[in-house]
Design a protein around this motif. Sequence first.
Motif, mmCIF file in Angstrom:
data_model
loop_
_atom_site.group_PDB
_atom_site.id
_atom_site.type_symbol
_atom_site.label_atom_id
_atom_site.label_comp_id
_atom_site.label_asym_id
_atom_site.label_seq_id
_atom_site.Cartn_x
_atom_site.Cartn_y
_atom_site.Cartn_z
ATOM 1 N N ILE A 189 0.891 -1.182 -0.133
ATOM 2 C CA ILE A 189 -0.087 0.006 0.016
ATOM 3 C C ILE A 189 0.661 1.209 0.224
ATOM 4 O O ILE A 189 0.566 2.197 -0.657
ATOM 5 C CB ILE A 189 -0.879 0.046 1.151
ATOM 6 C CG1 ILE A 189 -2.114 -1.153 1.014
ATOM 7 C CG2 ILE A 189 -1.802 1.513 1.316
ATOM 8 C CD1 ILE A 189 -2.863 -1.202 2.169
ATOM 9 N N ARG A 190 2.023 1.314 0.896
ATOM 10 C CA ARG A 190 2.674 2.410 1.033
ATOM 11 C C ARG A 190 3.460 2.762 -0.507
ATOM 12 O O ARG A 190 3.480 3.742 -0.965
ATOM 13 C CB ARG A 190 4.072 2.220 1.885
ATOM 14 C CG ARG A 190 4.769 3.480 2.157
ATOM 15 C CD ARG A 190 5.776 3.362 3.470
ATOM 16 N NE ARG A 190 6.193 1.990 3.613
ATOM 17 C CZ ARG A 190 6.078 0.922 4.487
ATOM 18 N NH1 ARG A 190 5.103 1.442 5.545
ATOM 19 N NH2 ARG A 190 6.407 -0.194 4.695
ATOM 20 N N GLU A 191 3.931 1.657 -1.258
ATOM 21 C CA GLU A 191 4.319 1.800 -2.705
ATOM 22 C C GLU A 191 3.422 2.112 -3.358
ATOM 23 O O GLU A 191 3.788 3.201 -4.199
ATOM 24 C CB GLU A 191 4.981 0.207 -3.085
ATOM 25 C CG GLU A 191 5.378 0.291 -4.291
ATOM 26 C CD GLU A 191 5.623 -1.176 -4.812
ATOM 27 O OE1 GLU A 191 5.166 -1.491 -6.108
ATOM 28 O OE2 GLU A 191 6.295 -1.752 -4.053
ATOM 29 N N HIS A 192 2.248 1.947 -3.707
ATOM 30 C CA HIS A 192 1.305 2.240 -4.407
ATOM 31 C C HIS A 192 0.755 3.696 -4.120
ATOM 32 O O HIS A 192 0.559 4.674 -5.190
ATOM 33 C CB HIS A 192 -0.048 1.514 -4.407
ATOM 34 C CG HIS A 192 0.092 -0.129 -4.936
ATOM 35 N ND1 HIS A 192 1.387 -0.532 -5.123
ATOM 36 C CD2 HIS A 192 -0.831 -1.012 -5.342
ATOM 37 C CE1 HIS A 192 1.308 -1.835 -5.600
ATOM 38 N NE2 HIS A 192 -0.036 -2.041 -5.919
ATOM 39 N N VAL A 193 0.784 4.042 -2.913
ATOM 40 C CA VAL A 193 0.207 5.599 -2.475
ATOM 41 C C VAL A 193 1.575 6.433 -3.160
ATOM 42 O O VAL A 193 1.219 7.453 -3.704
ATOM 43 C CB VAL A 193 0.195 5.721 -0.955
ATOM 44 C CG1 VAL A 193 0.051 7.083 -0.650
ATOM 45 C CG2 VAL A 193 -0.989 4.994 -0.606
ATOM 46 N N GLN A 194 2.676 6.170 -2.895
ATOM 47 C CA GLN A 194 3.791 7.043 -3.268
ATOM 48 C C GLN A 194 4.141 6.963 -4.722
ATOM 49 O O GLN A 194 4.288 8.029 -5.119
ATOM 50 C CB GLN A 194 5.260 6.297 -2.536
ATOM 51 C CG GLN A 194 5.329 6.370 -1.314
ATOM 52 C CD GLN A 194 6.546 5.590 -0.613
ATOM 53 O OE1 GLN A 194 7.054 4.846 -1.326
ATOM 54 N NE2 GLN A 194 6.951 6.016 0.450
ATOM 55 N N ALA A 195 3.624 6.079 -5.418
ATOM 56 C CA ALA A 195 3.528 5.939 -6.946
ATOM 57 C C ALA A 195 2.430 6.521 -7.407
ATOM 58 O O ALA A 195 2.441 7.580 -8.256
ATOM 59 C CB ALA A 195 3.453 4.552 -7.483
ATOM 60 N N TRP A 196 1.405 6.700 -6.800
ATOM 61 C CA TRP A 196 0.223 7.594 -7.049
ATOM 62 C C TRP A 196 0.633 9.136 -7.138
ATOM 63 O O TRP A 196 0.206 10.070 -7.653
ATOM 64 C CB TRP A 196 -0.898 7.141 -6.193
ATOM 65 C CG TRP A 196 -2.310 7.648 -6.738
ATOM 66 C CD1 TRP A 196 -2.582 8.644 -7.788
ATOM 67 C CD2 TRP A 196 -3.714 6.788 -6.489
ATOM 68 N NE1 TRP A 196 -4.133 8.709 -7.639
ATOM 69 C CE2 TRP A 196 -4.531 7.648 -7.284
ATOM 70 C CE3 TRP A 196 -3.868 5.817 -5.848
ATOM 71 C CZ2 TRP A 196 -6.087 7.146 -6.918
ATOM 72 C CZ3 TRP A 196 -5.210 5.441 -5.342
ATOM 73 C CH2 TRP A 196 -6.307 6.156 -6.286
ATOM 74 N N GLN A 197 1.073 9.486 -5.685
ATOM 75 C CA GLN A 197 1.469 10.948 -5.568
ATOM 76 C C GLN A 197 2.560 11.395 -6.182
ATOM 77 O O GLN A 197 2.675 12.837 -6.471
ATOM 78 C CB GLN A 197 1.835 10.964 -3.837
ATOM 79 C CG GLN A 197 0.630 10.630 -3.035
ATOM 80 C CD GLN A 197 1.205 10.619 -1.566
ATOM 81 O OE1 GLN A 197 2.311 10.250 -1.415
ATOM 82 N NE2 GLN A 197 0.324 10.752 -0.779
ATOM 83 N N LYS A 198 3.169 10.454 -6.955
ATOM 84 C CA LYS A 198 4.197 11.002 -7.950
ATOM 85 C C LYS A 198 3.696 11.440 -9.145
ATOM 86 O O LYS A 198 4.302 12.219 -10.071
ATOM 87 C CB LYS A 198 5.372 9.961 -8.179
ATOM 88 C CG LYS A 198 6.325 9.688 -6.872
ATOM 89 C CD LYS A 198 7.413 8.659 -7.204
ATOM 90 C CE LYS A 198 8.301 8.446 -5.866
ATOM 91 N NZ LYS A 198 9.055 7.370 -5.983
ATOM 92 N N LEU A 199 2.633 10.928 -9.668
ATOM 93 C CA LEU A 199 1.804 11.209 -10.713
ATOM 94 C C LEU A 199 1.502 12.784 -10.755
ATOM 95 O O LEU A 199 1.350 13.417 -9.647
ATOM 96 C CB LEU A 199 0.385 10.517 -11.194
ATOM 97 C CG LEU A 199 0.896 9.066 -11.289
ATOM 98 C CD1 LEU A 199 -0.696 8.385 -11.394
ATOM 99 C CD2 LEU A 199 1.655 8.665 -12.568
ATOM 100 N N ASP A 200 1.401 13.467 -11.944
ATOM 101 C CA ASP A 200 0.763 15.108 -11.789
ATOM 102 C C ASP A 200 -0.645 15.072 -11.251
ATOM 103 O O ASP A 200 -1.121 13.917 -11.325
ATOM 104 C CB ASP A 200 1.193 15.748 -13.050
ATOM 105 C CG ASP A 200 0.017 15.651 -14.316
ATOM 106 O OD1 ASP A 200 -0.911 15.097 -13.959
ATOM 107 O OD2 ASP A 200 0.618 15.754 -15.546
ATOM 108 N N VAL A 201 -1.069 16.132 -10.878
ATOM 109 C CA VAL A 201 -2.347 16.293 -10.339
ATOM 110 C C VAL A 201 -3.328 15.640 -11.256
ATOM 111 O O VAL A 201 -4.358 14.914 -10.849
ATOM 112 C CB VAL A 201 -2.481 17.571 -9.798
ATOM 113 C CG1 VAL A 201 -3.935 18.158 -9.347
ATOM 114 C CG2 VAL A 201 -1.704 18.245 -8.705
#
Length: 163
Positions: free
Chosen positions: A11-23
Amino acid sequence: MTYTQTGDPTIREHVQAWQKLDVDQQLALFWFIYKEMGSSITPAAPGASTASPEIAEGLFNQVKELTHEEQLQLQRDLINKADTQLSRQYGSLGDTTKLLFWYRLSQGMDNGTIIPVPSDYQLPSEAKALFSKIQVIPFEQQITLFRDYVAPMGAESKAGAEI
Protein backbone atom coordinates in the motif's frame (compact mmCIF):
# COMPACT_ATOMS: atom_id res chain seq x y z
CA MET A 1 7.02 13.33 3.13
CA THR A 2 4.58 10.61 2.18
CA TYR A 3 1.71 10.00 4.52
CA THR A 4 0.33 6.51 4.99
CA GLN A 5 -1.58 5.07 7.88
CA THR A 6 -0.72 1.49 7.22
CA GLY A 7 2.58 -0.28 7.55
CA ASP A 8 1.72 -2.49 4.56
CA PRO A 9 4.64 -2.04 2.13
CA THR A 10 2.46 -2.74 -0.94
CA ILE A 11 0.00 0.00 0.00
CA ARG A 12 2.81 2.40 0.87
CA GLU A 13 4.46 1.74 -2.51
CA HIS A 14 1.18 2.28 -4.38
CA VAL A 15 0.36 5.50 -2.51
CA GLN A 16 3.83 6.87 -3.22
CA ALA A 17 3.56 5.96 -6.92
CA TRP A 18 0.13 7.63 -7.11
CA GLN A 19 1.40 10.79 -5.44
CA LYS A 20 4.29 11.01 -7.93
CA LEU A 21 1.84 11.39 -10.82
CA ASP A 22 0.92 14.94 -11.79
CA VAL A 23 -2.31 16.25 -10.28
CA ASP A 24 -4.51 15.70 -13.33
CA GLN A 25 -3.17 12.17 -13.76
CA GLN A 26 -3.98 11.47 -10.09
CA LEU A 27 -7.53 12.70 -10.64
CA ALA A 28 -7.94 10.67 -13.82
CA LEU A 29 -6.59 7.54 -12.14
CA PHE A 30 -9.15 7.90 -9.37
CA TRP A 31 -11.87 8.25 -12.01
CA PHE A 32 -10.72 5.15 -13.89
CA ILE A 33 -10.65 3.22 -10.62
CA TYR A 34 -14.20 4.33 -9.87
CA LYS A 35 -15.38 3.32 -13.35
CA GLU A 36 -13.68 -0.07 -13.14
CA MET A 37 -14.21 -0.89 -9.47
CA GLY A 38 -17.09 1.35 -8.45
CA SER A 39 -19.50 -1.49 -7.89
CA SER A 40 -17.22 -3.03 -5.26
CA ILE A 41 -16.23 0.30 -3.70
CA THR A 42 -19.88 1.35 -3.49
CA PRO A 43 -20.82 -0.74 -0.47
CA ALA A 44 -17.55 -0.11 1.32
CA ALA A 45 -17.38 3.68 1.27
CA PRO A 46 -20.95 4.76 2.09
CA GLY A 47 -21.56 1.91 4.52
CA ALA A 48 -18.41 2.35 6.58
CA SER A 49 -19.23 2.79 10.25
CA THR A 50 -16.79 5.69 10.69
CA ALA A 51 -18.09 7.70 7.71
CA SER A 52 -20.25 10.76 8.23
CA PRO A 53 -22.50 10.67 5.15
CA GLU A 54 -24.25 13.94 5.99
CA ILE A 55 -20.94 15.81 6.25
CA ALA A 56 -19.60 14.30 3.01
CA GLU A 57 -22.89 15.14 1.30
CA GLY A 58 -22.81 18.71 2.62
CA LEU A 59 -19.34 19.30 1.19
CA PHE A 60 -20.33 17.59 -2.06
CA ASN A 61 -23.38 19.87 -2.34
CA GLN A 62 -21.13 22.93 -2.01
CA VAL A 63 -18.88 21.59 -4.77
CA LYS A 64 -21.69 20.79 -7.18
CA GLU A 65 -22.84 24.42 -6.98
CA LEU A 66 -19.49 25.55 -8.43
CA THR A 67 -18.81 25.89 -12.15
CA HIS A 68 -17.11 22.92 -13.77
CA GLU A 69 -13.81 24.81 -13.90
CA GLU A 70 -14.10 25.69 -10.20
CA GLN A 71 -14.89 22.04 -9.43
CA LEU A 72 -11.75 20.93 -11.22
CA GLN A 73 -9.69 23.58 -9.43
CA LEU A 74 -11.07 22.43 -6.07
CA GLN A 75 -10.01 18.85 -6.78
CA ARG A 76 -6.55 20.07 -7.75
CA ASP A 77 -6.46 22.23 -4.61
CA LEU A 78 -7.27 19.21 -2.43
CA ILE A 79 -4.39 17.21 -3.87
CA ASN A 80 -2.04 20.20 -3.64
CA LYS A 81 -3.21 21.00 -0.08
CA ALA A 82 -4.04 24.59 -1.08
CA ASP A 83 -5.28 26.75 1.78
CA THR A 84 -8.86 27.49 0.75
CA GLN A 85 -12.06 27.34 2.77
CA LEU A 86 -13.33 24.19 1.02
CA SER A 87 -9.90 22.57 1.27
CA ARG A 88 -9.84 23.29 5.02
CA GLN A 89 -13.36 21.85 5.38
CA TYR A 90 -12.16 18.73 3.61
CA GLY A 91 -9.02 18.63 5.76
CA SER A 92 -11.15 18.53 8.90
CA LEU A 93 -13.00 15.38 7.79
CA GLY A 94 -12.21 11.90 9.05
CA ASP A 95 -10.39 9.62 6.62
CA THR A 96 -13.39 7.43 5.79
CA THR A 97 -15.58 10.49 5.27
CA LYS A 98 -12.94 11.84 2.87
CA LEU A 99 -13.15 8.57 0.94
CA LEU A 100 -16.93 8.87 0.85
CA PHE A 101 -16.63 12.47 -0.43
CA TRP A 102 -14.42 11.30 -3.33
CA TYR A 103 -16.89 8.52 -4.04
CA ARG A 104 -19.67 11.13 -4.24
CA LEU A 105 -17.51 13.25 -6.58
CA SER A 106 -17.10 10.20 -8.83
CA GLN A 107 -20.84 9.63 -8.83
CA GLY A 108 -21.32 13.30 -9.72
CA MET A 109 -18.85 12.94 -12.58
CA ASP A 110 -20.83 9.94 -13.77
CA ASN A 111 -24.13 11.84 -13.81
CA GLY A 112 -22.73 15.16 -15.08
CA THR A 113 -23.09 17.32 -11.96
CA ILE A 114 -19.30 17.31 -11.48
CA ILE A 115 -16.84 18.04 -14.29
CA PRO A 116 -16.09 14.75 -16.05
CA VAL A 117 -12.82 13.40 -17.35
CA PRO A 118 -12.81 14.02 -21.12
CA SER A 119 -14.26 10.97 -22.89
CA ASP A 120 -11.17 10.57 -25.06
CA TYR A 121 -8.68 10.81 -22.16
CA GLN A 122 -6.12 8.03 -22.03
CA LEU A 123 -4.14 7.29 -18.88
CA PRO A 124 -0.39 7.76 -19.36
CA SER A 125 1.72 4.61 -19.11
CA GLU A 126 2.81 5.19 -15.47
CA ALA A 127 -0.82 5.61 -14.36
CA LYS A 128 -1.93 2.58 -16.41
CA ALA A 129 0.77 0.45 -14.81
CA LEU A 130 -0.31 1.56 -11.33
CA PHE A 131 -3.97 0.96 -12.20
CA SER A 132 -3.10 -2.62 -13.21
CA LYS A 133 -1.28 -3.17 -9.91
CA ILE A 134 -4.23 -1.77 -7.91
CA GLN A 135 -6.69 -4.05 -9.69
CA VAL A 136 -4.95 -7.21 -8.49
CA ILE A 137 -4.50 -6.42 -4.80
CA PRO A 138 -7.19 -7.77 -2.43
CA PHE A 139 -10.29 -5.64 -1.90
CA GLU A 140 -9.45 -4.78 1.72
CA GLN A 141 -6.03 -3.51 0.64
CA GLN A 142 -7.65 -1.47 -2.14
CA ILE A 143 -9.90 0.31 0.35
CA THR A 144 -6.94 0.93 2.68
CA LEU A 145 -4.95 2.24 -0.29
CA PHE A 146 -7.73 4.64 -1.30
CA ARG A 147 -8.13 5.83 2.29
CA ASP A 148 -4.37 6.38 2.65
CA TYR A 149 -4.35 8.26 -0.66
CA VAL A 150 -7.19 10.68 0.21
CA ALA A 151 -6.35 11.14 3.91
CA PRO A 152 -3.51 13.68 3.62
CA MET A 153 -5.30 15.82 1.04
CA GLY A 154 -6.76 19.21 1.84
CA ALA A 155 -5.49 21.94 4.10
CA GLU A 156 -5.29 21.89 7.85
CA SER A 157 -8.31 23.39 9.52
CA LYS A 158 -7.87 26.68 11.36
CA ALA A 159 -8.96 27.57 14.85
CA GLY A 160 -12.20 29.41 15.33
CA ALA A 161 -14.81 30.12 12.71
CA GLU A 162 -12.35 30.05 9.80
CA ILE A 163 -12.49 26.23 9.58
